[in-house]
Design a protein around this motif. Structure first.
Motif, short mmCIF file in Angstrom:
data_model
loop_
_atom_site.label_atom_id
_atom_site.label_comp_id
_atom_site.label_asym_id
_atom_site.label_seq_id
_atom_site.Cartn_x
_atom_site.Cartn_y
_atom_site.Cartn_z
N ALA A 77 99.69 71.71 51.47
CA ALA A 77 99.96 73.15 51.52
C ALA A 77 101.45 73.45 51.36
CB ALA A 77 99.43 73.74 52.82
N ALA A 78 102.31 72.58 51.90
CA ALA A 78 103.76 72.85 51.87
C ALA A 78 104.46 72.07 50.75
CB ALA A 78 104.38 72.51 53.23
N ASN A 79 103.67 71.41 49.91
CA ASN A 79 104.23 70.71 48.76
C ASN A 79 105.20 69.59 49.18
OD1 ASN A 79 104.33 70.29 46.06
ND2 ASN A 79 105.90 71.86 45.63
N ILE A 80 104.82 68.85 50.21
CA ILE A 80 105.65 67.76 50.74
C ILE A 80 105.23 66.45 50.08
CG2 ILE A 80 106.05 66.40 52.85
CD1 ILE A 80 105.81 69.13 54.37
N PRO A 81 106.20 65.69 49.55
CA PRO A 81 105.83 64.45 48.85
C PRO A 81 105.15 63.43 49.76
CG PRO A 81 108.23 64.79 48.83
CD PRO A 81 107.63 65.96 49.50
N THR A 82 103.95 63.02 49.37
CA THR A 82 103.17 62.04 50.13
C THR A 82 102.15 61.42 49.18
OG1 THR A 82 101.89 61.75 52.18
CG2 THR A 82 101.41 63.72 50.90
N ALA A 83 101.45 60.37 49.63
CA ALA A 83 100.44 59.75 48.76
C ALA A 83 99.28 60.71 48.53
CB ALA A 83 99.95 58.47 49.43
N GLY A 84 98.73 60.69 47.31
CA GLY A 84 97.52 61.47 47.02
C GLY A 84 96.39 61.01 47.92
N TYR A 85 95.45 61.89 48.26
CA TYR A 85 94.44 61.54 49.26
C TYR A 85 93.21 62.40 49.14
CZ TYR A 85 95.24 65.94 51.67
OH TYR A 85 95.31 67.28 51.95
N VAL A 86 92.14 61.94 49.79
CA VAL A 86 90.99 62.81 50.09
C VAL A 86 90.60 62.57 51.54
CG1 VAL A 86 90.07 62.85 47.73
CG2 VAL A 86 89.27 61.10 49.34
N ARG A 87 89.97 63.55 52.15
CA ARG A 87 89.43 63.39 53.50
C ARG A 87 87.92 63.26 53.39
NH1 ARG A 87 92.04 67.86 57.55
NH2 ARG A 87 91.02 66.50 59.06
N ALA A 88 87.33 62.50 54.33
CA ALA A 88 85.88 62.39 54.35
C ALA A 88 85.41 62.38 55.79
CB ALA A 88 85.43 61.12 53.63
N GLU A 89 84.29 63.06 56.04
CA GLU A 89 83.77 63.15 57.42
C GLU A 89 82.87 61.97 57.76
OE1 GLU A 89 84.70 65.32 59.77
OE2 GLU A 89 86.10 66.06 58.25
N SER A 90 82.35 61.32 56.72
CA SER A 90 81.40 60.23 56.98
C SER A 90 81.62 59.12 55.96
CB SER A 90 79.97 60.74 56.82
OG SER A 90 79.76 61.10 55.45
N ALA A 91 81.02 57.96 56.22
CA ALA A 91 81.11 56.83 55.29
C ALA A 91 80.51 57.20 53.93
CB ALA A 91 80.42 55.61 55.88
N GLU A 92 79.37 57.91 53.93
CA GLU A 92 78.72 58.28 52.66
C GLU A 92 79.66 59.13 51.82
OE1 GLU A 92 76.93 59.01 55.79
OE2 GLU A 92 76.59 56.87 55.46
N GLU A 93 80.25 60.12 52.48
CA GLU A 93 81.17 61.01 51.76
C GLU A 93 82.37 60.21 51.23
OE1 GLU A 93 82.67 64.31 54.09
OE2 GLU A 93 83.87 65.05 52.40
N LEU A 109 82.48 57.01 50.44
CA LEU A 109 82.08 56.15 49.33
C LEU A 109 81.96 56.97 48.04
CD1 LEU A 109 79.47 53.86 51.14
CD2 LEU A 109 81.72 53.19 50.24
N SER A 110 81.51 58.21 48.18
CA SER A 110 81.34 59.04 46.99
C SER A 110 82.69 59.51 46.45
CB SER A 110 80.43 60.23 47.28
OG SER A 110 81.15 61.19 48.04
N LYS A 111 83.71 59.53 47.31
CA LYS A 111 85.02 60.02 46.87
C LYS A 111 85.97 58.90 46.48
CE LYS A 111 85.15 64.49 49.22
NZ LYS A 111 85.64 65.24 50.39
N LEU A 112 85.52 57.65 46.61
CA LEU A 112 86.40 56.51 46.36
C LEU A 112 86.68 56.24 44.87
CD1 LEU A 112 87.91 54.07 47.66
CD2 LEU A 112 85.78 52.77 47.43
N PRO A 113 85.69 56.39 43.97
CA PRO A 113 85.87 55.92 42.58
C PRO A 113 87.16 56.33 41.87
CG PRO A 113 83.59 56.48 42.94
CD PRO A 113 84.32 56.90 44.18
N PRO A 114 87.68 57.55 42.00
CA PRO A 114 88.89 57.87 41.23
C PRO A 114 90.13 57.09 41.66
CG PRO A 114 87.85 59.88 42.11
CD PRO A 114 87.15 58.71 42.72
N PHE A 115 90.11 56.46 42.86
CA PHE A 115 91.30 55.75 43.33
C PHE A 115 91.42 54.38 42.67
CE2 PHE A 115 90.75 58.91 46.58
CZ PHE A 115 92.05 59.21 46.98
N GLY A 116 92.66 54.00 42.32
CA GLY A 116 92.92 52.66 41.80
C GLY A 116 93.01 51.67 42.94
#
Ligand code: AMP
Ligand code: GLY
Length: 417
Positions: free
Chosen positions: A112-128, A130-137
């Protein structure tokens, strides 16, 4: 004035040692403290999880300032309950301590504040997750969202490892892009509005020499971190720390205390790895010996919202280096009860011995925790401070303990180049 210090580790011994040097101090109390802290403070057997008991103690002893050392009481809202009772506190309220207590909260704030940090996603569960993992190297970083005492982070180098880390985690997760570079820690004091840099350090998190083996709370550290040049420090303050303090204030949850920014120095500039809402341990054991300003007055200025009027903090140009002596078994199950002797001989050699997991048993100092001592020495160079710290350690008799013999190696390699 009377001050109450909360905590019992090597960090709190360093804070007590420095607070005790303030001409403004009348009496220092520490809860629960340790035998090293007892040299500077009266120890009180308060249950710090019982906020009402802490408030009552503060009232009965006219405590003008409470200094909260560790993260757990901050995340539990001790500062909120003290402030509600109109007692001044150095340390953030629960909502602001989320900067340490929730990695997802901090990542969202950075976005929100445009602070330099690693790109990320949040997930509430293991299933979520796993579904969000593929784009990461690869490698990819998997983190538990909450407080995990440094153990909640897996750097997975294969997809299988990433899947395992996700399945092993219970509760919310953050998946992060892997950043490469050298790490450095930057400390900043803030009263919620004004923020000033408060020294830098680098630590050694791995238990073994050459930075090998499992992660620990920190086996040693030195200050300043020369890799964090004045230019990089200014960039980190401007792009990371200052916008964070502003965002917290704008959200109505100002951060009061010390903000400890774990930075990755990438080719594109400093990026935030994580925040802590307190001093580092053992980083405090190298910052405090270098601090020339009155710590108590600085902390009080933060607690009273007067930091803009306070003199900027001053640190000596000397290097401080600390070596942690841990009990055999750490970071697994440490051996308790091992006898410790020779601390006076080590101090006579010019070092300061900060105590962490120690206890007195029939007049004998014994080990009572994983990290037991932090032996700090100063000098004009890292090599000098390192030799001085190890010559003090060699005078300590702690047969059931160990330490790394290479604290500061990166800097020493740079010094000889
Ligand atoms: P944290 O608990 O977030 O500080 O993570 C613990 C350690 O994991 C850090 O000190 C880094 O060494 C490493 N780490 C965490 N996040 C990253 C990342 N995005 N890229 C590379 N290393 C990381
Ligand atoms: N030494 C790392 C920490 O205090 O979190």
């Amino acid at each position: 004035m009377n001050v109450l210090l909360i905590g019992s580790g090597g960090r709190e011994h360093a804070l007590a040692w420095k607070l005790a040097q303030s001409p403004a101090l009348s009496k220092l109390y520490a809860a629960p403290g340790n035998p090293g802290i007892a040299r500077h403070a009266e120890l009180v057997a308060l249950d710090v999880a019982d906020h009402e008991a802490v408030v009552n103690f503060c009232r009965s002893r006219s405590i003008a300032l409470v200094v909260i050392g560790p993260e757990a009481p901050l995340v539990a809202g001790l500062a909120d309950d003290l402030r509600a009772a109109e007692i001044r506190v150095f340390g953030p309220n629960k909502a602001a301590a989320q900067l340490e207590g929730s990695k997802g909260f901090t990542k969202d704030l950075c976005r929100a504040a445009n602070i330099p940090t690693a790109g990320y996603v949040r997930a509430e569960s293991a299933e979520e997750a796993l579904s969000k993992l593929p784009p990461f190297g690869l490698p990819v970083v998997i983190k538990a969202d909450g407080l995990a005492a440094g153990k909640g982070v897996v750097i997975a180098t294969t997809r299988d490892e990433a899947h395992r880390a996700i399945r092993d985690a219970d509760g919310p997760l953050v998946i992060e892009e892997f950043l490469s570079g050298e790490e450095a820690s930057l400390f900043a004091l803030t009263d919620g509005k004004t923020v000033v840099p408060f020294g830098s350090a680098q630590d050694h998190k791995r238990v073994g020499e050459g930075d090998s083996g499992p992660n620990t709370g920190g086996m040693g550290a030195y200050s300043p971190a020369r890799v964090l040049t004045p230019e990089l420090e200014r960039a980190a303050m401007r792009d990371i720390v200052e916008p964070t303090v502003r965002a917290m204030a704008e959200a109505g949850t100002p951060f009061v205390g010390v903000l400890y920014a774990g930075l990755m120095l990438t080719p594109g500039g400093p990026k935030l790895i994580e925040y802590n809402a307190r001093f580092g341990d053992p980083e405090a054991q190298v910052l405090m010996p270098r601090l020339e300003s009155d710590l108590l007055l600085m902390m009080l200025a933060c607690a009273e919202g007067r930091l803009a009027e306070a003199e900027p903090p001053r640190f000596s140009d000397r290097v401080a280096l600390t070596v942690v002596m841990a009990a055999n078994g750490y970071p697994g199950t440490p051996q308790a009860g091992g006898a410790i002797a020779g601390l006076d001989r080590a101090e006579a050699a010019g070092a300061i011995v900060f105590q962490a997991g120690t206890r007195e048993e029939g007049g004998q100092l014994v080990a009572a925790g994983g990290r037991v001592l932090a032996v700090t020495a100063e000098g004009p160079t890292v090599r000098w401070a390192q030799q001085s710290a190890y010559s003090a350690i060699d005078r300590i008799d702690f047969p059931s303990g160990f330490c790394r013999r290479d604290i500061g190696w990166r800097e020493i390699e740079r010094e000889v180049r």
